[in-house]
Design a protein around this motif. Structure first.
Motif, PDB file in Angstrom:
ATOM      1  N   GLY A  27     -11.146  -0.545  -7.070  1.00  0.00           N
ATOM      2  CA  GLY A  27     -12.652  -1.231  -6.488  1.00  0.00           C
ATOM      3  C   GLY A  27     -12.049  -1.691  -5.059  1.00  0.00           C
ATOM      4  N   ALA A  28     -13.115  -2.446  -4.465  1.00  0.00           N
ATOM      5  CA  ALA A  28     -12.932  -3.046  -3.138  1.00  0.00           C
ATOM      6  C   ALA A  28     -11.941  -4.176  -3.039  1.00  0.00           C
ATOM      7  N   THR A  29     -10.971  -4.110  -2.091  1.00  0.00           N
ATOM      8  CA  THR A  29     -10.294  -5.441  -1.955  1.00  0.00           C
ATOM      9  C   THR A  29     -10.712  -6.214  -0.946  1.00  0.00           C
ATOM     10  N   SER A  30     -10.341  -7.315  -1.113  1.00  0.00           N
ATOM     11  CA  SER A  30     -10.720  -8.411   0.091  1.00  0.00           C
ATOM     12  C   SER A  30      -9.547  -9.390   0.158  1.00  0.00           C
ATOM     13  N   ILE A  31      -9.664 -10.303   1.345  1.00  0.00           N
ATOM     14  CA  ILE A  31      -8.825 -11.523   1.735  1.00  0.00           C
ATOM     15  C   ILE A  31      -9.355 -12.719   0.911  1.00  0.00           C
ATOM     16  N   HIS A  32      -8.810 -13.373   0.115  1.00  0.00           N
ATOM     17  CA  HIS A  32      -9.102 -14.694  -0.483  1.00  0.00           C
ATOM     18  C   HIS A  32      -9.771 -15.419   0.594  1.00  0.00           C
ATOM     19  N   PRO A  33     -11.016 -16.102   0.584  1.00  0.00           N
ATOM     20  CA  PRO A  33     -11.588 -16.705   1.577  1.00  0.00           C
ATOM     21  C   PRO A  33     -10.816 -18.231   1.829  1.00  0.00           C
ATOM     22  N   SER A  34     -10.372 -18.473   0.752  1.00  0.00           N
ATOM     23  CA  SER A  34      -9.836 -20.077   0.681  1.00  0.00           C
ATOM     24  C   SER A  34      -8.583 -20.144  -0.575  1.00  0.00           C
ATOM     25  N   PRO A  35      -7.418 -19.588   0.077  1.00  0.00           N
ATOM     26  CA  PRO A  35      -6.475 -19.595  -1.063  1.00  0.00           C
ATOM     27  C   PRO A  35      -5.901 -20.817  -1.322  1.00  0.00           C
ATOM     28  N   PRO A  36      -5.391 -21.091  -2.550  1.00  0.00           N
ATOM     29  CA  PRO A  36      -4.884 -22.418  -2.912  1.00  0.00           C
ATOM     30  C   PRO A  36      -3.540 -22.536  -2.278  1.00  0.00           C
ATOM     31  N   ASP A  37      -3.275 -23.783  -2.299  1.00  0.00           N
ATOM     32  CA  ASP A  37      -1.820 -24.197  -1.630  1.00  0.00           C
ATOM     33  C   ASP A  37      -0.777 -24.125  -2.934  1.00  0.00           C
ATOM     34  N   GLY A  38      -1.304 -24.564  -4.310  1.00  0.00           N
ATOM     35  CA  GLY A  38      -0.541 -24.550  -5.260  1.00  0.00           C
ATOM     36  C   GLY A  38      -1.058 -24.087  -6.483  1.00  0.00           C
ATOM     37  N   CYS A  39       0.112 -23.966  -7.394  1.00  0.00           N
ATOM     38  CA  CYS A  39      -0.405 -23.722  -8.829  1.00  0.00           C
ATOM     39  C   CYS A  39      -1.018 -24.665  -9.525  1.00  0.00           C
ATOM     40  N   ASP A  40      -2.266 -24.359 -10.047  1.00  0.00           N
ATOM     41  CA  ASP A  40      -2.995 -25.649 -10.767  1.00  0.00           C
ATOM     42  C   ASP A  40      -2.539 -26.082 -12.065  1.00  0.00           C
ATOM     43  N   LEU A  41      -1.460 -25.310 -12.362  1.00  0.00           N
ATOM     44  CA  LEU A  41      -0.788 -25.703 -13.778  1.00  0.00           C
ATOM     45  C   LEU A  41       0.524 -26.324 -13.818  1.00  0.00           C
ATOM     46  N   CYS A  42       1.567 -25.927 -12.573  1.00  0.00           N
ATOM     47  CA  CYS A  42       2.650 -26.545 -12.436  1.00  0.00           C
ATOM     48  C   CYS A  42       2.948 -27.040 -11.076  1.00  0.00           C
ATOM     49  N   SER A  43       1.961 -26.936 -10.260  1.00  0.00           N
ATOM     50  CA  SER A  43       2.003 -27.343  -8.706  1.00  0.00           C
ATOM     51  C   SER A  43       3.101 -26.539  -7.878  1.00  0.00           C
ATOM     52  N   ALA A  44       3.558 -25.261  -8.444  1.00  0.00           N
ATOM     53  CA  ALA A  44       4.484 -24.613  -7.390  1.00  0.00           C
ATOM     54  C   ALA A  44       3.743 -24.077  -6.215  1.00  0.00           C
ATOM     55  N   GLN A  45       4.391 -24.224  -5.035  1.00  0.00           N
ATOM     56  CA  GLN A  45       4.038 -23.967  -3.917  1.00  0.00           C
ATOM     57  C   GLN A  45       3.727 -22.159  -3.824  1.00  0.00           C
ATOM     58  N   LEU A  46       2.402 -21.944  -3.634  1.00  0.00           N
ATOM     59  CA  LEU A  46       2.040 -20.545  -3.815  1.00  0.00           C
ATOM     60  C   LEU A  46       2.532 -19.704  -2.548  1.00  0.00           C
ATOM     61  N   ASP A  47       2.382 -20.266  -1.341  1.00  0.00           N
ATOM     62  CA  ASP A  47       2.969 -19.667  -0.216  1.00  0.00           C
ATOM     63  C   ASP A  47       4.311 -19.129  -0.384  1.00  0.00           C
ATOM     64  N   LYS A  48       5.162 -19.612  -1.224  1.00  0.00           N
ATOM     65  CA  LYS A  48       6.532 -19.402  -1.281  1.00  0.00           C
ATOM     66  C   LYS A  48       6.890 -17.923  -2.282  1.00  0.00           C
ATOM     67  N   LEU A  49       5.694 -17.568  -2.835  1.00  0.00           N
ATOM     68  CA  LEU A  49       5.545 -16.519  -3.945  1.00  0.00           C
ATOM     69  C   LEU A  49       4.748 -15.063  -3.425  1.00  0.00           C
ATOM     70  N   GLN A  50       5.283 -14.215  -3.958  1.00  0.00           N
ATOM     71  CA  GLN A  50       4.634 -12.906  -3.543  1.00  0.00           C
ATOM     72  C   GLN A  50       3.169 -12.849  -4.367  1.00  0.00           C
ATOM     73  N   LEU A  51       2.731 -13.323  -5.461  1.00  0.00           N
ATOM     74  CA  LEU A  51       1.628 -13.176  -6.076  1.00  0.00           C
ATOM     75  C   LEU A  51       1.143 -14.396  -6.722  1.00  0.00           C
ATOM     76  N   PHE A  52      -0.082 -14.356  -6.721  1.00  0.00           N
ATOM     77  CA  PHE A  52      -0.953 -15.495  -7.658  1.00  0.00           C
ATOM     78  C   PHE A  52      -2.166 -14.965  -8.347  1.00  0.00           C
ATOM     79  N   ILE A  53      -2.398 -15.660  -9.472  1.00  0.00           N
ATOM     80  CA  ILE A  53      -3.635 -15.205 -10.106  1.00  0.00           C
ATOM     81  C   ILE A  53      -4.639 -16.315 -10.174  1.00  0.00           C
ATOM     82  N   ASP A  54      -6.009 -15.780 -10.051  1.00  0.00           N
ATOM     83  CA  ASP A  54      -7.088 -16.726  -9.989  1.00  0.00           C
ATOM     84  C   ASP A  54      -7.736 -16.359 -11.143  1.00  0.00           C
ATOM     85  N   GLY A  55      -7.639 -17.123 -12.449  1.00  0.00           N
ATOM     86  CA  GLY A  55      -8.124 -16.378 -13.655  1.00  0.00           C
ATOM     87  C   GLY A  55      -8.244 -17.547 -14.644  1.00  0.00           C
TER      88      GLY A  55
END
Length: 134
Positions: free
Chosen positions: A52-80
């Motif tokens: 399917g088409a890929t896209s750039i996230h328009p407003s990526p989050p800063d942290g995990c909503d569940l544990c507050s981990a900094q997402l910019d330090k990670l390779q992947l995140f899931i919006d789900g």
């Protein structure tokens, strides 16, 4: 041509991190398991997880909503969706513990491509098309 050996392929996957600095080992792995890689990608496509088409996230989050981990330090995140039905931006660890699945309407997997940008790599709209370069 040989029969695919998914058990050996699966057992070899955890060793990929060792290959990161060794392009020769990466190439050997891709060659050795080419049938398994193509088969796996085909199955994931049939499940509606990949392509399917890929896209750039328009407003990526800063942290995990569940544990507050900094997402910019990670390779992947899931919006789900979580197993409870709540929707969240999750680090991989929280997704494996609380997430539902990857797929359109279930969860989107984003890859950190640097400079604060995150590319949708799985779970997008299967009917979406890449914009033309015209």
């Amino acid at each position: 041509m040989r029969d695919p050996d998914y058990r050996t392929f699966w057992d070899a996957l955890p060793h990929i991190s060792i290959m990161r600095s060794r392009p020769d080992l990466q190439e050997a792995f891709r060659h050795e398991y080419r049938e398994e890689i193509v088969g796996l990608l085909s199955w994931l496509h049939r499940l509606g997880v990949l392509w399917g088409a890929t896209s750039i996230h328009p407003s990526p989050p800063d942290g995990c909503d569940l544990c507050s981990a900094q997402l910019d330090k990670l390779q992947l995140f899931i919006d789900g969706a979580t197993q409870s039905g709540m929707w969240a931006n999750m680090c991989p660890k929280c997704f494996l513990e609380e997430g539902h699945s990857i797929g359109w309407g279930k969860g989107q997997l984003y890859l950190n491509i640097g400079n604060g940008d995150w590319r949708l790599v799985a779970g997008g709209d299967p009917d979406a098309r890449e914009p033309s370069d015209e």
